[in-house]
Design a protein around this motif. Structure first.
Motif, PDB file in Angstrom:
ATOM      1  N   LEU A 532       0.738  -1.471   0.378  1.00  0.00           N
ATOM      2  CA  LEU A 532       0.407   0.545   0.050  1.00  0.00           C
ATOM      3  C   LEU A 532       0.982   1.230  -0.089  1.00  0.00           C
ATOM      4  CD1 LEU A 532      -2.539  -1.512   2.280  1.00  0.00           C
ATOM      5  CD2 LEU A 532      -3.070  -1.523  -0.140  1.00  0.00           C
ATOM      6  N   ARG A 533       1.629   1.282  -1.103  1.00  0.00           N
ATOM      7  CA  ARG A 533       2.465   1.978  -1.012  1.00  0.00           C
ATOM      8  C   ARG A 533       2.008   3.717  -1.927  1.00  0.00           C
ATOM      9  NH1 ARG A 533       8.675  -0.502  -1.895  1.00  0.00           N
ATOM     10  NH2 ARG A 533       9.027   1.091  -1.199  1.00  0.00           N
ATOM     11  N   GLN A 534       2.781   4.557  -1.906  1.00  0.00           N
ATOM     12  CA  GLN A 534       2.518   5.754  -3.118  1.00  0.00           C
ATOM     13  C   GLN A 534       3.129   5.284  -4.598  1.00  0.00           C
ATOM     14  OE1 GLN A 534       2.585   8.837   0.065  1.00  0.00           O
ATOM     15  NE2 GLN A 534       0.433   9.891  -1.228  1.00  0.00           N
ATOM     16  N   ASN A 535       2.112   5.168  -5.193  1.00  0.00           N
ATOM     17  CA  ASN A 535       2.726   5.044  -6.752  1.00  0.00           C
ATOM     18  C   ASN A 535       3.896   4.289  -6.924  1.00  0.00           C
ATOM     19  OD1 ASN A 535       0.906   7.351  -7.427  1.00  0.00           O
ATOM     20  ND2 ASN A 535       2.401   8.656  -6.749  1.00  0.00           N
ATOM     21  N   VAL A 536       4.240   3.481  -6.175  1.00  0.00           N
ATOM     22  CA  VAL A 536       4.985   2.217  -5.218  1.00  0.00           C
ATOM     23  C   VAL A 536       5.015   1.146  -5.794  1.00  0.00           C
ATOM     24  CG1 VAL A 536       7.410   1.847  -4.722  1.00  0.00           C
ATOM     25  CG2 VAL A 536       6.571   4.383  -4.701  1.00  0.00           C
ATOM     26  N   ASP A 537       5.619  -0.469  -6.310  1.00  0.00           N
ATOM     27  CA  ASP A 537       5.631  -1.199  -6.379  1.00  0.00           C
ATOM     28  C   ASP A 537       5.680  -1.746  -4.957  1.00  0.00           C
ATOM     29  OD1 ASP A 537       4.557  -1.363  -9.190  1.00  0.00           O
ATOM     30  OD2 ASP A 537       6.590  -2.620  -9.988  1.00  0.00           O
ATOM     31  N   PRO A 538       4.903  -2.994  -4.534  1.00  0.00           N
ATOM     32  CA  PRO A 538       5.104  -3.651  -3.642  1.00  0.00           C
ATOM     33  C   PRO A 538       6.825  -3.666  -2.997  1.00  0.00           C
ATOM     34  CG  PRO A 538       3.324  -4.236  -4.004  1.00  0.00           C
ATOM     35  CD  PRO A 538       3.952  -3.574  -4.857  1.00  0.00           C
ATOM     36  N   LEU A 539       6.879  -3.739  -1.294  1.00  0.00           N
ATOM     37  CA  LEU A 539       8.389  -4.837  -1.707  1.00  0.00           C
ATOM     38  C   LEU A 539       8.691  -5.694  -0.484  1.00  0.00           C
ATOM     39  CD1 LEU A 539      11.716  -3.305   0.229  1.00  0.00           C
ATOM     40  CD2 LEU A 539      10.929  -5.007   0.879  1.00  0.00           C
ATOM     41  N   LEU A 540       9.440  -6.928  -1.407  1.00  0.00           N
ATOM     42  CA  LEU A 540       9.027  -8.393  -0.851  1.00  0.00           C
ATOM     43  C   LEU A 540      11.020  -8.628  -1.270  1.00  0.00           C
ATOM     44  CD1 LEU A 540       8.409 -10.435   0.027  1.00  0.00           C
ATOM     45  CD2 LEU A 540       7.418 -11.789  -2.260  1.00  0.00           C
ATOM     46  N   ASN A 541      11.261  -8.994  -0.356  1.00  0.00           N
ATOM     47  CA  ASN A 541      12.455  -9.487   0.522  1.00  0.00           C
ATOM     48  C   ASN A 541      12.559 -10.301   1.738  1.00  0.00           C
ATOM     49  OD1 ASN A 541      15.098  -9.277  -0.058  1.00  0.00           O
ATOM     50  ND2 ASN A 541      15.427  -8.277   2.244  1.00  0.00           N
ATOM     51  N   ILE A 542      13.436 -11.387   0.353  1.00  0.00           N
ATOM     52  CA  ILE A 542      13.166 -12.694   1.764  1.00  0.00           C
ATOM     53  C   ILE A 542      14.865 -13.150   1.123  1.00  0.00           C
ATOM     54  CG2 ILE A 542      12.787 -15.068   1.927  1.00  0.00           C
ATOM     55  CD1 ILE A 542      10.607 -14.495  -0.009  1.00  0.00           C
ATOM     56  N   ASP A 543      15.475 -13.567   2.757  1.00  0.00           N
ATOM     57  CA  ASP A 543      16.707 -13.825   2.946  1.00  0.00           C
ATOM     58  C   ASP A 543      16.553 -15.152   3.965  1.00  0.00           C
ATOM     59  OD1 ASP A 543      17.792 -11.375   2.133  1.00  0.00           O
ATOM     60  OD2 ASP A 543      17.381 -10.747   3.805  1.00  0.00           O
ATOM     61  N   PHE A 544      17.985 -15.187   3.443  1.00  0.00           N
ATOM     62  CA  PHE A 544      17.575 -17.401   3.461  1.00  0.00           C
ATOM     63  C   PHE A 544      19.191 -17.390   4.365  1.00  0.00           C
ATOM     64  CE2 PHE A 544      19.767 -21.593   3.224  1.00  0.00           C
ATOM     65  CZ  PHE A 544      18.944 -22.112   3.681  1.00  0.00           C
ATOM     66  N   SER A 545      19.640 -17.964   5.442  1.00  0.00           N
ATOM     67  CA  SER A 545      20.633 -18.504   6.402  1.00  0.00           C
ATOM     68  C   SER A 545      20.714 -19.982   6.674  1.00  0.00           C
ATOM     69  CB  SER A 545      20.700 -17.534   7.558  1.00  0.00           C
ATOM     70  OG  SER A 545      20.424 -17.740   8.993  1.00  0.00           O
ATOM     71  N   VAL A 546      22.005 -20.406   6.530  1.00  0.00           N
ATOM     72  CA  VAL A 546      21.744 -21.597   7.480  1.00  0.00           C
ATOM     73  C   VAL A 546      23.219 -22.143   8.063  1.00  0.00           C
ATOM     74  CG1 VAL A 546      23.009 -22.492   5.467  1.00  0.00           C
ATOM     75  CG2 VAL A 546      21.522 -24.633   6.701  1.00  0.00           C
ATOM     76  N   SER A 547      23.642 -22.619   8.688  1.00  0.00           N
ATOM     77  CA  SER A 547      24.794 -23.676   9.097  1.00  0.00           C
ATOM     78  C   SER A 547      24.853 -24.269   9.891  1.00  0.00           C
ATOM     79  CB  SER A 547      24.972 -21.752  10.294  1.00  0.00           C
ATOM     80  OG  SER A 547      23.969 -22.577  11.944  1.00  0.00           O
ATOM     81  N   ARG A 548      25.831 -25.066  10.129  1.00  0.00           N
ATOM     82  CA  ARG A 548      26.217 -26.782   9.874  1.00  0.00           C
ATOM     83  C   ARG A 548      27.384 -26.671  11.165  1.00  0.00           C
ATOM     84  NH1 ARG A 548      23.616 -31.541   9.971  1.00  0.00           N
ATOM     85  NH2 ARG A 548      25.069 -33.150   9.949  1.00  0.00           N
TER      86      ARG A 548
END
Length: 595
Positions: A532-548
């Motif tokens: 619901l931004r003004q004249n701007v497309d929505p932002l969608l950011n996905i980050d992933f992390s994994v540790s062993r």
């Protein structure tokens, strides 16, 4: 991302989710009723704090896979973000970014004339991050209109670790932390080249050529009561300009250095500190800005039957020097404050406080606060929080630069915050937080073009925002955790130019994360959304992390940023297709050795 990287990512993820060895004991990521110091300046259980709060301890930070402070705070409901082409990144809450949130390190302000660098504060140095949203001017003064982020660093450590890694975009990283009991030393280095488009203007885009960051943190406990801390960060950035026709031209070379030091004293309820911070910025060969701040604060807490009284004094001297013939700007500020906490009965507490703040040339402001806390049991609380806050003009806003006229009569912004909220601990230590808020700010500072061709700052604009926020943290199964946060608001500003209320930030924000953890493996997916931004497309950011975990001393970590490789505008207040954009998808693989 090429095929080899897909294979690497898939293999590590498969190992994370299916390769856990042995049956782990139930592990809780979220601490039941965590203890905070930022809301009252003394240790207080979260349920006893009449304000919207968030806490990120070491376990929670590791679960997020966060490499620095910025990667932690962007997961807060109601988070606001701005960035400049030089890579400066600023955060805030509830449609108020940059200058409206107090950024603290161990309770001491970090920003120099509104500037700081949260990306250069490595998560390796952090004990926890405490967030208090809503006006906090009584305890923290200017720039705390939207809230406080307090970065609390490790005070002591008996373990050391070395981290080495690399990734695409020619990324190299290395850090060394030495835990020598009362002496903790941490050094971090990061560099990258050819890291893609980072900022988009109406005429061209800025393309990252190379960037290098170095940070150093030293802490030494001189005695049980006296702690010394020194932080140094330096970031150099080279950018090119890419035009719509595909041509590329030289852009800029920027070098920014920050220094921060404090000597902190604590004995019982008596707290005191003296501090210093500085910023030195060189931009090409045309701009050189330097600024320094010196300050001190002192406070104590007393008990009078069922009432506790906290009172203190603060003083700070600021100065900046711009390139060219602009004279150095200097300014003094001081404040006295108090806060009382009265226990009315077993369930009700009344908190009343005020600050009298003085800023040279801008005058003084009286900032009262009233809070009411109701705790019907040991697992929930309800609160009301009403306060007046202020935002002092930046030194450069008031005293001018090579491109800006001075206005020594510029006043501080001031406004009221109203908030009601509910905190609830559910079964299995799940934690629910909900609040409704309203902000109303007067004398908002704006910039106007003058006949001379220079800009000048004035007081006249107004700001208001009403919204709701919800966060929920849960451990539904032995090895899984998740969190979800939602904010919905309507931030608006009335400008002198139009005299009409117009929206100035996004309305709907959501963040969601799911994590897995056993004895050997830890993985996390994190989603951030602005809609619901003004004249701007929505932002969608996905980050992933994994540790062993490879052994008792060794482990491997993989981080993948912007998994969907979207180029969304990430400046939260953007009203068109310009501003800072999400970095293109990139990954980092590190090896960690503890000793």
């Amino acid at each position: 991302m090429n095929r080899k990287v897909h294979i690497l990512l898939g293999g590590v993820l498969f190992t994370a989710l299916l390769g856990g060895q042995g049956e782990a004991a139930a592990q809780k990521v979220y601490q039941l009723n965590p203890i905070l110091v930022s809301a009252t300046k003394y240790q207080t259980p979260d349920l006893k704090i009449p304000a919207s709060t968030e806490v990120y301890d070491q376990e929670k930070i590791q679960q997020l896979g966060a490499q620095n402070v910025m990667e932690v705070v962007r997961n807060i409901p109601g988070f606001s973000f701005t960035a400049s082409p030089t890579g400066n990144q600023y955060v805030g809450f509830r449609g108020q970014n940059r200058n409206y949130t107090a950024i603290l390190v161990n309770g001491i302000p970090l920003a120099q004339d509104g500037n700081y660098d949260l990306e250069s504060i490595s998560s390796n140095t952090i004990d926890r991050i405490e967030v208090v949203k809503g006006g906090s001017a009584v305890l923290y003064g200017s720039s705390a209109m939207a809230g406080v982020i307090n970065i609390i660093t490790k005070k002591s450590a008996n373990e050391s670790k070395l981290i080495l890694g690399g990734g695409d975009q020619h990324k190299l990283t290395g850090s060394l932390e030495l835990g020598l009991d009362k002496l903790v030393i941490s050094y971090n280095h990061n560099q990258a080249r050819n890291f893609g488009e980072s900022y988009r203007s109406t005429r061209y885009s800025y393309i990252g050529d190379k960037q290098k960051k170095d940070s150093l943190n030293v802490q030494y406990a001189l005695t049980d009561q006296l702690l010394f801390q020194y932080m140094h960060t330096e970031r150099s950035t080279d950018m090119s300009m890419k035009y719509p026709n595909g041509s590329i031209a030289p852009g800029f070379h920027s070098v920014i250095k920050y220094n921060f030091a404090q000597l902190h004293y604590s004995e019982g309820d008596l707290l005191g500190a003296i501090y210093f911070r500085s910023r030195d910025w060189k931009f090409n060969t045309t701009t050189h800005q330097k600024g320094t701040n010196y300050g001190l604060n002192l406070q104590n807490r007393w008990g009078f039957g069922e009432t506790e009284l906290t009172a203190g004094i603060e003083y700070e001297k600021e100065s900046t020097q711009n390139s060219g013939s602009i004279p150095a700007a200097k300014r003094d500020s001081a404040a006295v404050f108090f806060m009382t906490n009265s226990k009315l009965n077993e369930q009700w507490n009344l908190l009343v406080g005020a600050r009298e703040a003085y800023v040279e040339k801008s005058g003084s402001k009286f900032l009262p606060q009233l809070q009411l806390l109701y705790t019907p049991g040991s697992d929930d609380s309800y609160y009301l929080n009403i306060n007046r806050s202020m935002r002092v003009p930046m030194v450069n806003e008031q005293w001018g630069t090579a491109t800006q006229e001075m206005n020594p009569d510029l006043k501080a912004e001031n406004g009221w915050n109203y908030e009601i909220g509910w905190k609830k601990i559910l079964r299995n230590q799940d934690y629910l937080r909900f609040d409704i808020f309203h902000m109303d700010i007067k004398d908002r500072i704006y910039s106007k073009k003058m006949p001379s061709g220079l800009s000048k700052y004035f007081n006249a604009n107004s700001y208001k925002n009403t919204g709701i926020e919800l966060s929920y943290e849960s451990s539904p199964a032995k090895k899984f955790v998740y969190n979800v946060g939602v904010s919905y608001a309507n931030p608006q500003q009335k400008t002198v130019a139009t005299g009409k209320w117009t929206r100035v930030d996004y309305k709907l924000g959501m963040n969601w994360g799911i994590g897995y953890k056993d004895d050997l493996t830890q993985a996390h997916l994190n989603f951030n959304y602005m809609g619901l931004r003004q004249n701007v497309d929505p932002l969608l950011n996905i980050d992933f992390s994994v540790s062993r975990k490879l052994s008792d001393a060794d482990s491997m970590h993989l981080y993948v940023y912007n998994l969907l490789d979207r180029d969304d505008i990430r400046s939260s207040s953007a009203t068109g297709p310009t501003g800072s954009i999400l970095p293109e998808r990139n990954w980092l693989l590190t090896f960690e050795h503890r000793f």
